[in-house]
Design a protein around this motif. Structure first.
Motif, PDB file in Angstrom:
ATOM      1  N   ILE A  62      67.660  88.879 -12.127  1.00 11.09           N
ATOM      2  CA  ILE A  62      66.520  89.030 -12.771  1.00 11.09           C
ATOM      3  C   ILE A  62      67.230  89.715 -14.284  1.00 11.09           C
ATOM      4  CG2 ILE A  62      64.457  90.861 -13.353  1.00 11.09           C
ATOM      5  CD1 ILE A  62      64.484  90.920 -10.177  1.00 11.09           C
ATOM      6  N   ALA A  63      67.018  88.915 -15.330  1.00 17.59           N
ATOM      7  CA  ALA A  63      67.763  89.179 -16.550  1.00 17.59           C
ATOM      8  C   ALA A  63      66.612  89.766 -17.491  1.00 17.59           C
ATOM      9  CB  ALA A  63      68.300  88.008 -17.105  1.00 17.59           C
ATOM     10  N   CYS A  64      66.786  90.996 -17.858  1.00 10.63           N
ATOM     11  CA  CYS A  64      65.676  91.798 -18.824  1.00 10.63           C
ATOM     12  C   CYS A  64      66.216  91.983 -20.392  1.00 10.63           C
ATOM     13  CB  CYS A  64      65.352  92.999 -18.107  1.00 10.63           C
ATOM     14  SG  CYS A  64      64.787  93.178 -16.617  1.00 10.63           S
ATOM     15  N   LYS A  65      65.263  92.242 -21.104  1.00 10.20           N
ATOM     16  CA  LYS A  65      65.393  92.604 -22.558  1.00 10.20           C
ATOM     17  C   LYS A  65      65.370  94.136 -22.296  1.00 10.20           C
ATOM     18  CE  LYS A  65      66.123  89.081 -25.185  1.00 10.20           C
ATOM     19  NZ  LYS A  65      67.093  89.109 -26.367  1.00 10.20           N
ATOM     20  N   ASP A  66      66.162  94.885 -22.836  1.00 10.81           N
ATOM     21  CA  ASP A  66      66.003  96.257 -22.804  1.00 10.81           C
ATOM     22  C   ASP A  66      64.603  96.888 -23.540  1.00 10.81           C
ATOM     23  OD1 ASP A  66      66.651  98.751 -21.977  1.00 10.81           O
ATOM     24  OD2 ASP A  66      68.298  99.206 -23.537  1.00 10.81           O
ATOM     25  N   ASP A  67      64.038  97.831 -22.865  1.00  5.94           N
ATOM     26  CA  ASP A  67      62.849  98.519 -23.325  1.00  5.94           C
ATOM     27  C   ASP A  67      63.000  99.971 -23.192  1.00  5.94           C
ATOM     28  OD1 ASP A  67      60.112  99.156 -23.896  1.00  5.94           O
ATOM     29  OD2 ASP A  67      59.217  97.537 -23.032  1.00  5.94           O
ATOM     30  N   LEU A  68      62.718 100.767 -23.995  1.00  7.69           N
ATOM     31  CA  LEU A  68      63.178 102.185 -24.132  1.00  7.69           C
ATOM     32  C   LEU A  68      61.841 102.604 -23.222  1.00  7.69           C
ATOM     33  CD1 LEU A  68      64.363 102.873 -27.754  1.00  7.69           C
ATOM     34  CD2 LEU A  68      65.804 102.846 -25.456  1.00  7.69           C
ATOM     35  N   ASP A  69      60.809 101.960 -23.062  1.00  9.75           N
ATOM     36  CA  ASP A  69      59.863 102.471 -22.131  1.00  9.75           C
ATOM     37  C   ASP A  69      59.837 101.867 -20.897  1.00  9.75           C
ATOM     38  OD1 ASP A  69      57.383 102.718 -20.897  1.00  9.75           O
ATOM     39  OD2 ASP A  69      55.943 102.287 -22.611  1.00  9.75           O
ATOM     40  N   ARG A  70      60.543 102.712 -20.063  1.00  5.92           N
ATOM     41  CA  ARG A  70      61.152 102.364 -18.852  1.00  5.92           C
ATOM     42  C   ARG A  70      59.786 102.160 -17.956  1.00  5.92           C
ATOM     43  NH1 ARG A  70      65.556 100.540 -20.740  1.00  5.92           N
ATOM     44  NH2 ARG A  70      67.510 102.086 -20.626  1.00  5.92           N
ATOM     45  N   GLU A  71      58.757 102.735 -18.047  1.00  2.26           N
ATOM     46  CA  GLU A  71      57.699 102.535 -17.179  1.00  2.26           C
ATOM     47  C   GLU A  71      57.156 100.821 -17.449  1.00  2.26           C
ATOM     48  OE1 GLU A  71      53.692 104.414 -15.463  1.00  2.26           O
ATOM     49  OE2 GLU A  71      54.646 105.165 -17.001  1.00  2.26           O
ATOM     50  N   ARG A  72      56.918 100.892 -18.734  1.00  5.14           N
ATOM     51  CA  ARG A  72      56.577  99.563 -18.943  1.00  5.14           C
ATOM     52  C   ARG A  72      57.443  98.328 -18.564  1.00  5.14           C
ATOM     53  NH1 ARG A  72      55.585  98.551 -25.358  1.00  5.14           N
ATOM     54  NH2 ARG A  72      57.819  98.928 -25.202  1.00  5.14           N
ATOM     55  N   MET A  73      58.769  98.562 -18.904  1.00  8.98           N
ATOM     56  CA  MET A  73      59.588  97.450 -18.253  1.00  8.98           C
ATOM     57  C   MET A  73      59.767  97.378 -16.826  1.00  8.98           C
ATOM     58  SD  MET A  73      63.924  97.471 -19.345  1.00  8.98           S
ATOM     59  CE  MET A  73      64.809  97.922 -18.048  1.00  8.98           C
ATOM     60  N   ALA A  74      59.585  98.360 -15.962  1.00  5.26           N
ATOM     61  CA  ALA A  74      59.641  98.231 -14.554  1.00  5.26           C
ATOM     62  C   ALA A  74      58.065  97.416 -14.224  1.00  5.26           C
ATOM     63  CB  ALA A  74      59.466  99.849 -14.007  1.00  5.26           C
ATOM     64  N   THR A  75      57.303  97.832 -14.929  1.00  7.82           N
ATOM     65  CA  THR A  75      55.653  97.214 -14.771  1.00  7.82           C
ATOM     66  C   THR A  75      56.170  95.517 -14.921  1.00  7.82           C
ATOM     67  OG1 THR A  75      54.571  98.945 -15.116  1.00  7.82           O
ATOM     68  CG2 THR A  75      53.417  96.995 -15.330  1.00  7.82           C
ATOM     69  N   ARG A  76      56.700  94.822 -15.936  1.00  3.61           N
ATOM     70  CA  ARG A  76      56.908  93.785 -16.223  1.00  3.61           C
ATOM     71  C   ARG A  76      57.757  93.233 -15.103  1.00  3.61           C
ATOM     72  NH1 ARG A  76      58.515  95.563 -20.862  1.00  3.61           N
ATOM     73  NH2 ARG A  76      60.237  94.260 -21.073  1.00  3.61           N
ATOM     74  N   ILE A  77      58.854  93.652 -14.790  1.00  4.35           N
ATOM     75  CA  ILE A  77      59.708  93.353 -13.806  1.00  4.35           C
ATOM     76  C   ILE A  77      59.097  93.098 -12.471  1.00  4.35           C
ATOM     77  CG2 ILE A  77      61.626  94.038 -12.444  1.00  4.35           C
ATOM     78  CD1 ILE A  77      62.894  95.511 -14.859  1.00  4.35           C
ATOM     79  N   HIS A  78      58.154  94.179 -12.060  1.00  3.16           N
ATOM     80  CA  HIS A  78      57.424  93.963 -10.752  1.00  3.16           C
ATOM     81  C   HIS A  78      56.531  92.836 -11.022  1.00  3.16           C
ATOM     82  CE1 HIS A  78      55.222  95.282  -7.441  1.00  3.16           C
ATOM     83  NE2 HIS A  78      53.855  95.307  -8.211  1.00  3.16           N
ATOM     84  N   GLN A  79      55.600  92.598 -11.916  1.00  6.37           N
ATOM     85  CA  GLN A  79      54.860  91.565 -12.098  1.00  6.37           C
ATOM     86  C   GLN A  79      55.645  90.123 -12.008  1.00  6.37           C
ATOM     87  OE1 GLN A  79      53.193  92.607 -15.729  1.00  6.37           O
ATOM     88  NE2 GLN A  79      51.420  93.667 -14.789  1.00  6.37           N
ATOM     89  N   ALA A  80      56.735  89.836 -12.647  1.00  8.71           N
ATOM     90  CA  ALA A  80      57.498  88.915 -12.279  1.00  8.71           C
ATOM     91  C   ALA A  80      57.949  88.644 -11.110  1.00  8.71           C
ATOM     92  CB  ALA A  80      58.594  89.093 -13.313  1.00  8.71           C
ATOM     93  N   ILE A  81      58.510  89.536 -10.451  1.00 11.01           N
ATOM     94  CA  ILE A  81      58.746  89.462  -8.807  1.00 11.01           C
ATOM     95  C   ILE A  81      57.592  88.769  -8.126  1.00 11.01           C
ATOM     96  CG2 ILE A  81      59.769  90.755  -7.001  1.00 11.01           C
ATOM     97  CD1 ILE A  81      61.554  92.335  -8.826  1.00 11.01           C
ATOM     98  N   VAL A  91      66.935  82.403 -11.485  1.00 10.55           N
ATOM     99  CA  VAL A  91      67.225  83.394 -12.492  1.00 10.55           C
ATOM    100  C   VAL A  91      65.730  83.585 -12.923  1.00 10.55           C
ATOM    101  CG1 VAL A  91      68.003  83.624 -14.738  1.00 10.55           C
ATOM    102  CG2 VAL A  91      69.376  82.597 -12.903  1.00 10.55           C
ATOM    103  N   MET A  92      65.372  85.047 -13.244  1.00 11.97           N
ATOM    104  CA  MET A  92      64.103  85.167 -14.004  1.00 11.97           C
ATOM    105  C   MET A  92      64.439  85.998 -15.192  1.00 11.97           C
ATOM    106  SD  MET A  92      61.964  86.898 -10.818  1.00 11.97           S
ATOM    107  CE  MET A  92      60.644  87.269 -11.701  1.00 11.97           C
ATOM    108  N   ARG A  93      63.647  85.524 -16.309  1.00 12.77           N
ATOM    109  CA  ARG A  93      63.913  86.316 -17.435  1.00 12.77           C
ATOM    110  C   ARG A  93      62.534  87.218 -17.657  1.00 12.77           C
ATOM    111  NH1 ARG A  93      65.992  81.330 -17.752  1.00 12.77           N
ATOM    112  NH2 ARG A  93      67.709  80.938 -19.163  1.00 12.77           N
ATOM    113  N   VAL A  94      62.792  88.398 -18.136  1.00 12.22           N
ATOM    114  CA  VAL A  94      61.631  89.341 -18.185  1.00 12.22           C
ATOM    115  C   VAL A  94      61.910  89.742 -19.417  1.00 12.22           C
ATOM    116  CG1 VAL A  94      60.703  91.730 -17.781  1.00 12.22           C
ATOM    117  CG2 VAL A  94      61.669  89.890 -15.797  1.00 12.22           C
TER     118      VAL A  94
END
Length: 99
Positions: A62-81, A91-94
């Motif tokens: 799971i490859a992510c672009k960094d986001d200082l809003d960690r809760e928002r980033m976790a939500t996007r990761i969760h939704q992608a999974i 390979v997933m891009r978030v």
């Protein structure tokens, strides 16, 4: 990581794996994750994309672009999974939302 855990994901950080303050080659991180049947969550997109092209025999990347809003980033990761039946060999891009 606490936000991903709140969504019910079993998260293990490099630090928790006893590898804090060590320079671990990306290949070894991927091999360890695969041996533990874990996907890798990384901000190091290019290196892990390269490793996937060399072999898709892994438990997921799971490859992510960094986001200082960690809760928002976790939500996007969760939704992608949730959209995937399995991460094995994928390979997933978030990405960050457009500003």
């Amino acid at each position: 990581m606490e936000f991903l855990r709140a969504f019910g994901h079993d998260v293990l950080t490099v630090q928790e794996a006893g590898k804090a303050n060590q320079k671990i080659p990306d290949q070894e991180v991927l091999e360890f994750a695969t041996s533990e049947n874990r996907a890798v969550l990384t901000l190091n997109r290019n290196d892990f994309f390269r490793l996937h092209r060399l072999s898709s025999d892994h438990s997921g990347i799971i490859a992510c672009k960094d986001d200082l809003d960690r809760e928002r980033m976790a939500t996007r990761i969760h939704q992608a999974i949730l959209q995937e039946e399995s991460l094995r060999g994928k390979v997933m891009r978030v990405n960050r939302p457009a500003q």
